[in-house]
Enzyme design. Structure first.
Site, PDB file in Angstrom:
ATOM      1  N   LYS A   1      28.869  33.597  41.123  1.00 28.32           N
ATOM      2  CA  LYS A   1      29.680  34.785  40.788  1.00 28.32           C
ATOM      3  C   LYS A   1      29.090  35.490  39.574  1.00 28.32           C
ATOM      4  O   LYS A   1      28.744  34.866  38.576  1.00 28.32           O
ATOM      5  CB  LYS A   1      31.138  34.379  40.538  1.00 28.32           C
ATOM      6  CG  LYS A   1      32.030  35.587  40.323  1.00 28.32           C
ATOM      7  CD  LYS A   1      33.489  35.256  40.532  1.00 28.32           C
ATOM      8  CE  LYS A   1      34.368  36.465  40.260  1.00 28.32           C
ATOM      9  NZ  LYS A   1      34.087  37.578  41.186  1.00 28.32           N
TER      10      LYS A   1
ATOM     11  N   HIS B   1      35.504  29.859  39.808  1.00 24.83           N
ATOM     12  CA  HIS B   1      34.725  30.346  40.948  1.00 24.83           C
ATOM     13  C   HIS B   1      33.387  29.624  41.022  1.00 24.83           C
ATOM     14  O   HIS B   1      32.980  28.959  40.073  1.00 24.83           O
ATOM     15  CB  HIS B   1      34.478  31.863  40.843  1.00 24.83           C
ATOM     16  CG  HIS B   1      35.670  32.691  41.216  1.00 24.83           C
ATOM     17  ND1 HIS B   1      36.638  33.024  40.296  1.00 24.83           N
ATOM     18  CD2 HIS B   1      36.065  33.224  42.394  1.00 24.83           C
ATOM     19  CE1 HIS B   1      37.578  33.739  40.908  1.00 24.83           C
ATOM     20  NE2 HIS B   1      37.252  33.875  42.184  1.00 24.83           N
ATOM     21  N   HIS B   2      32.697  29.876  42.124  1.00 24.79           N
ATOM     22  CA  HIS B   2      31.373  29.289  42.377  1.00 24.79           C
ATOM     23  C   HIS B   2      30.326  29.755  41.365  1.00 24.79           C
ATOM     24  O   HIS B   2      30.509  30.761  40.679  1.00 24.79           O
ATOM     25  CB  HIS B   2      30.921  29.658  43.793  1.00 24.79           C
ATOM     26  CG  HIS B   2      31.016  31.119  44.072  1.00 24.79           C
ATOM     27  ND1 HIS B   2      30.007  32.004  43.782  1.00 24.79           N
ATOM     28  CD2 HIS B   2      32.051  31.870  44.561  1.00 24.79           C
ATOM     29  CE1 HIS B   2      30.386  33.222  44.115  1.00 24.79           C
ATOM     30  NE2 HIS B   2      31.634  33.172  44.580  1.00 24.79           N
TER      31      HIS B   2
ATOM     32  N   GLY C   1      27.277  45.028  53.023  1.00 28.44           N
ATOM     33  CA  GLY C   1      27.012  43.708  52.427  1.00 28.44           C
ATOM     34  C   GLY C   1      27.052  42.652  53.520  1.00 28.44           C
ATOM     35  O   GLY C   1      27.433  41.505  53.284  1.00 28.44           O
TER      36      GLY C   1
ATOM     37  N   MET D   1      41.749  39.948  48.472  1.00 29.02           N
ATOM     38  CA  MET D   1      42.333  40.368  49.757  1.00 29.02           C
ATOM     39  C   MET D   1      43.270  39.306  50.336  1.00 29.02           C
ATOM     40  O   MET D   1      43.773  39.473  51.428  1.00 29.02           O
ATOM     41  CB  MET D   1      41.212  40.652  50.766  1.00 29.02           C
ATOM     42  CG  MET D   1      40.311  41.800  50.378  1.00 29.02           C
ATOM     43  SD  MET D   1      41.113  43.394  50.667  1.00 29.02           S
ATOM     44  CE  MET D   1      39.902  44.491  49.926  1.00 29.02           C
TER      45      MET D   1
ATOM     46  N   GLY E   1      25.054  40.835  54.996  1.00 24.23           N
ATOM     47  CA  GLY E   1      24.315  39.581  54.889  1.00 24.23           C
ATOM     48  C   GLY E   1      24.826  38.700  53.760  1.00 24.23           C
ATOM     49  O   GLY E   1      24.330  37.594  53.554  1.00 24.23           O
TER      50      GLY E   1
ATOM     51  N   THR F   1      34.220  43.504  43.333  1.00 24.70           N
ATOM     52  CA  THR F   1      34.886  43.443  42.024  1.00 24.70           C
ATOM     53  C   THR F   1      33.879  43.798  40.925  1.00 24.70           C
ATOM     54  O   THR F   1      32.688  43.961  41.196  1.00 24.70           O
ATOM     55  CB  THR F   1      35.453  42.043  41.744  1.00 24.70           C
ATOM     56  OG1 THR F   1      34.350  41.125  41.625  1.00 24.70           O
ATOM     57  CG2 THR F   1      36.379  41.588  42.838  1.00 24.70           C
TER      58      THR F   1
HETATM   59  P1  NAD Z   1      26.908  38.096  47.819  1.00 20.08           P
HETATM   60  O1  NAD Z   1      25.923  38.174  46.696  1.00 20.08           O
HETATM   61  O2  NAD Z   1      26.876  36.918  48.715  1.00 20.08           O
HETATM   62  O3  NAD Z   1      26.760  39.385  48.741  1.00 20.08           O
HETATM   63  C1  NAD Z   1      26.595  40.680  48.234  1.00 20.08           C
HETATM   64  C2  NAD Z   1      26.044  41.555  49.337  1.00 20.08           C
HETATM   65  O4  NAD Z   1      25.924  42.872  48.810  1.00 20.08           O
HETATM   66  C3  NAD Z   1      24.643  41.118  49.796  1.00 20.08           C
HETATM   67  O5  NAD Z   1      24.539  41.332  51.190  1.00 20.08           O
HETATM   68  C4  NAD Z   1      23.732  42.063  49.021  1.00 20.08           C
HETATM   69  O6  NAD Z   1      22.491  42.280  49.664  1.00 20.08           O
HETATM   70  C5  NAD Z   1      24.585  43.318  48.990  1.00 20.08           C
HETATM   71  N1  NAD Z   1      24.215  44.175  47.854  1.00 20.08           N
HETATM   72  C6  NAD Z   1      24.058  43.811  46.560  1.00 20.08           C
HETATM   73  N2  NAD Z   1      23.648  44.859  45.824  1.00 20.08           N
HETATM   74  C7  NAD Z   1      23.565  45.900  46.664  1.00 20.08           C
HETATM   75  C8  NAD Z   1      23.183  47.257  46.507  1.00 20.08           C
HETATM   76  N3  NAD Z   1      22.827  47.751  45.321  1.00 20.08           N
HETATM   77  N4  NAD Z   1      23.217  48.050  47.598  1.00 20.08           N
HETATM   78  C9  NAD Z   1      23.624  47.569  48.800  1.00 20.08           C
HETATM   79  N5  NAD Z   1      23.966  46.282  49.015  1.00 20.08           N
HETATM   80  C10 NAD Z   1      23.940  45.469  47.947  1.00 20.08           C
HETATM   81  O7  NAD Z   1      28.342  38.275  47.138  1.00 20.08           O
HETATM   82  P2  NAD Z   1      29.777  37.924  47.749  1.00 20.08           P
HETATM   83  O8  NAD Z   1      30.198  36.568  47.309  1.00 20.08           O
HETATM   84  O9  NAD Z   1      29.798  38.254  49.207  1.00 20.08           O
HETATM   85  O10 NAD Z   1      30.698  38.953  46.933  1.00 20.08           O
HETATM   86  C11 NAD Z   1      30.516  40.347  47.041  1.00 20.08           C
HETATM   87  C12 NAD Z   1      31.573  41.047  46.193  1.00 20.08           C
HETATM   88  O11 NAD Z   1      32.878  40.774  46.721  1.00 20.08           O
HETATM   89  C13 NAD Z   1      31.609  40.583  44.745  1.00 20.08           C
HETATM   90  O12 NAD Z   1      31.912  41.687  43.928  1.00 20.08           O
HETATM   91  C14 NAD Z   1      32.750  39.576  44.732  1.00 20.08           C
HETATM   92  O13 NAD Z   1      33.311  39.413  43.448  1.00 20.08           O
HETATM   93  C15 NAD Z   1      33.694  40.251  45.692  1.00 20.08           C
HETATM   94  N6  NAD Z   1      34.711  39.374  46.302  1.00 20.08           N
HETATM   95  C16 NAD Z   1      35.912  39.949  46.528  1.00 20.08           C
HETATM   96  C17 NAD Z   1      36.904  39.253  47.161  1.00 20.08           C
HETATM   97  C18 NAD Z   1      38.212  39.947  47.472  1.00 20.08           C
HETATM   98  O14 NAD Z   1      39.108  39.314  48.070  1.00 20.08           O
HETATM   99  N7  NAD Z   1      38.369  41.218  47.114  1.00 20.08           N
HETATM  100  C19 NAD Z   1      36.681  37.933  47.575  1.00 20.08           C
HETATM  101  C20 NAD Z   1      35.427  37.358  47.326  1.00 20.08           C
HETATM  102  C21 NAD Z   1      34.440  38.112  46.702  1.00 20.08           C
END
Ligand code: NAD
Length: 254
Positions: A159, A155-156, A8, A125, A10, A100
């Site tokens: 989400k 959240h933003h 992920g 995290m 990007g 998540t």
């Molecule tokens: P985002 O949409 O900005 O990024 C998601 C990334 O995953 C993108 O690069 C996208 O291209 C990639 N992706 C999506 N579907 C995919 C697939 N089928 N195969 C491969 N890659 C794929 O989202 P974000 O804000 O970076 O959040 C990502 C995840 O992390 C969410 O589930 C979010 O709820 C979670 N999150 C967790 C925490 C934590 O502390 N655990 C904190 C913030 C966000």
């Protein structure tokens, strides 16, 4: 040296991890993965996230990257995360999953696969939230049945899942301490004439607005007093830093 593959790469979170690998001693970015068809695939991972050229191209396949890596950090999408975990399990590469929104079946699959490689899954995290998770059970038990528990998360606007994984984890920590099952007593939002609040209910309310990084408030409402625990994440870097710290810890585990 911790050689990280970021899935992920990007995205908002993956991008923060990529940037922080450049500022963290003992950590090196060795691979970056994004979804098939993403315009970022083939580009330099550092340039994609505004960190300058890093000499690591974004790939849409994780398998070829795992040979030279020490650990994976994944912030993507439940289905994608399961795929990355399968690849990690095949090569016994430790994996930190920050994604998540997993359903019960997917969580069971994660549990099964985690027997084959060191796996750390956390909906949040940040060190602060994890501290809160560790103390909430005691708070709930001390206050007892007479305090209503409500959890509000914000959240933003981008989400996708609600309530947040963190809100669910906080709810579960309270529910378990009080001998309740969150799946049965959790109430996600209210509307209309819902009647008096059931004593055992745990309310889960979601706000989505603008660019809020992540806020969680756990309220214990008693008669004549209210106790609130509030956690506010000001920057995604908090989670990214926590994920890197988790990977550093995970690779040292047996
Ligand atoms: P985002 O949409 O900005 O990024 C998601 C990334 O995953 C993108 O690069 C996208 O291209 C990639 N992706 C999506 N579907 C995919 C697939 N089928 N195969 C491969 N890659 C794929 O989202 P974000 O804000 O970076 O959040 C990502 C995840 O992390 C969410 O589930 C979010 O709820 C979670 N999150 C967790 C925490 C934590 O502390 N655990 C904190 C913030 C966000």
């Amino acid at each position: 040296m911790l050689g990280l593959v970021v899935c992920g790469a990007g995205g908002r979170m993956g991008g923060a991890v990529v940037r922080l690998t450049q500022q963290t001693k003992g950590v090196r970015l060795v691979g970056a993965v994004d979804r098939q068809g993403s315009p970022r695939v083939g580009r330099d991972a550092g340039e994609v996230v505004g960190a300058g050229r890093l000499g690591v191209r974004v790939s849409d396949r994780i398998e070829p990257l795992l040979k030279g890596s020490t650990a994976i950090i994944d912030f993507t999408h439940p289905k994608a995360s399961l795929g990355y975990l399968k690849a990690a399990a095949k090569t016994a590469t430790p994996i930190v999953i920050g994604t998540t929104g997993f359903n019960a079946r997917e969580l069971a699959e994660i549990k099964r696969l985690s027997r084959r490689t060191r796996t750390l899954l956390s909906a949040n995290m940040s060190v602060g939230v994890n501290l809160l998770l560790s103390v909430l059970g005691r708070v709930a038990q001390t206050l007892g049945e007479d305090y209503d528990v409500e959890i509000i998360e914000a959240h933003h606007r981008y989400k996708r899942d609600a309530p947040s994984g963190t809100a669910l984890a906080l709810g579960r920590a309270v529910a378990e301490a009080l001998g309740r099952d969150l799946d049965r007593v959790g109430v996600c939002g209210r509307k209309g004439v819902v009647g008096e609040r059931d004593k055992k209910e745990i309310g889960l309310l979601s706000v989505r607005a603008g660019d809020i990084v992540g806020e969680h408030t756990v309220t214990f409402g008693g008669l004549g007093e209210r106790i609130e625990f509030i956690h506010r994440a000001h920057s995604r870097d908090t989670f990214a830093r926590g994920a890197i710290r988790a990977a550093q810890w995970l690779v040292k585990q047996k």
